[in-house]
Design a protein around this motif. Structure first.
Motif, PDB file in Angstrom:
ATOM      1  N   VAL A  51      96.454  74.269 -38.577  1.00 23.31           N
ATOM      2  CA  VAL A  51      95.089  74.258 -39.097  1.00 23.31           C
ATOM      3  C   VAL A  51      94.132  73.647 -38.078  1.00 23.31           C
ATOM      4  O   VAL A  51      93.018  74.152 -37.880  1.00 23.31           O
ATOM      5  CB  VAL A  51      95.035  73.497 -40.438  1.00 23.31           C
ATOM      6  CG1 VAL A  51      93.582  73.282 -40.871  1.00 23.31           C
ATOM      7  CG2 VAL A  51      95.799  74.248 -41.510  1.00 23.31           C
ATOM      8  N   GLY A  91      91.610  76.337 -42.924  1.00 17.66           N
ATOM      9  CA  GLY A  91      92.757  75.867 -43.692  1.00 17.66           C
ATOM     10  C   GLY A  91      93.464  77.003 -44.401  1.00 17.66           C
ATOM     11  O   GLY A  91      94.694  77.104 -44.374  1.00 17.66           O
ATOM     12  N   VAL A 144      94.170  71.190 -45.621  1.00 18.88           N
ATOM     13  CA  VAL A 144      93.727  72.550 -45.898  1.00 18.88           C
ATOM     14  C   VAL A 144      92.440  72.541 -46.724  1.00 18.88           C
ATOM     15  O   VAL A 144      91.521  73.327 -46.477  1.00 18.88           O
ATOM     16  CB  VAL A 144      94.829  73.333 -46.641  1.00 18.88           C
ATOM     17  CG1 VAL A 144      94.319  74.702 -47.092  1.00 18.88           C
ATOM     18  CG2 VAL A 144      96.053  73.486 -45.753  1.00 18.88           C
ATOM     19  N   THR A 167      99.576  71.039 -40.450  1.00 14.19           N
ATOM     20  CA  THR A 167      98.421  70.244 -40.014  1.00 14.19           C
ATOM     21  C   THR A 167      97.953  70.681 -38.643  1.00 14.19           C
ATOM     22  O   THR A 167      96.748  70.886 -38.401  1.00 14.19           O
ATOM     23  CB  THR A 167      98.790  68.751 -39.972  1.00 14.19           C
ATOM     24  OG1 THR A 167      99.203  68.326 -41.269  1.00 14.19           O
ATOM     25  CG2 THR A 167      97.608  67.904 -39.513  1.00 14.19           C
TER      26      THR A 167
END
Length: 256
Positions: free
Chosen positions: A211, A64, A187, A208
């Motif tokens: 990550v 993250g 995250v 999103t």
């Protein structure tokens, strides 16, 4: 005696000189250094201490923070810098110089890429050495998603700079985008444990999917194919960012 003909420097030489200038200016700017290097590392240290001994949570935090590093080095940096350069007349004066605008922008972009590489390396090494997160199981996946995230957030940062009316309001505009995305994109927590509404909103956000891709490559050793949909979302956001960045680009300050 004929007058000497002025020959502008080559494109590559001009881009290289601009890149070197960007590196010097970056390290002389404490705010830029903070957001690009210290902030992600402070977040990593803070949440690493909070989740010490909880390896499952650490395996979420490190990828993250890696994603946040990419976003801070591109989206935040370019939105701030281009707004400042435009509103202080630097971009306008640039058009009167022999340097090709594309060489100037290439130098700025290369500086952002350098920050991404350095920051990702620091986060990955710190995650492994300090918090026991494994070395990336798929380095190619890390490189592909780092590259995709860099291009995506760089284009979005340039696009956002067009909407910022002046340098003084830049922090408000940037944080209005950055902070909600930071909170919603998984995250600091496993996205699967979030309420359905938040998960649905998070699925629209490019952070999103960056990550997710980095987490798959770093923690689970999954290749790019396992997160092809995440790569597609990043590509779609890149297209949106490029269209807005190109259509809205202005060399002139907007305030009188």
């Amino acid at each position: 005696m004929s007058a000497a003909v002025f020959t502008p420097p080559s494109w590559r030489r001009a881009a290289w000189r601009q890149y070197r200038l960007e590196r010097r200016m970056f390290w002389r700017n404490p705010t830029a250094a903070f957001f690009n290097f210290l902030l992600p590392l402070l977040l990593l240290a803070l949440f690493g201490a909070v989740f010490s001994g909880r390896q499952a949570d650490l395996d979420v935090i490190v990828p993250g923070i890696a994603g946040v590093s990419v976003m801070s080095a591109t989206f935040i940096a370019l939105a701030y810098n281009l707004t400042f350069l435009r509103e202080h007349g630097v971009l306008k004066r640039l058009r009167g110089t022999p340097m090709a605008p594309s060489a100037y922008l290439a130098g700025i972009g290369a500086g952002a890429v350098t920050n991404v590489v350095l920051q990702l390396g620091i986060v990955i090494v710190a995650g492994h050495v300090l918090f026991g997160v494994s070395w990336p199981g798929d380095w190619l996946g890390v490189l592909v998603f780092a590259a995709a995230g860099t291009v995506c957030f760089a284009s979005l940062g340039v696009a956002l700079s067009h909407a910022i009316p002046n340098s003084e309001s830049a922090p408000a505009y940037v944080n209005a985008v950055f902070l909600p995305m930071l909170m919603l994109a998984g995250v600091f927590y496993d996205e699967a444990n979030a309420p359905v509404v938040l998960r649905d909103v998070a699925q629209v956000l490019p952070l999103t999917h960056l990550v997710d891709g980095l987490s798959g490559a770093i923690v689970h050793g999954e290749g790019v194919g396992a997160h092809a949909s995440a790569l597609l979302v990043l590509a779609l956001w890149t297209v949106v960012g490029l269209v807005l960045a190109i259509r809205g680009f202005s060399w002139d300050a907007r305030r009188g």
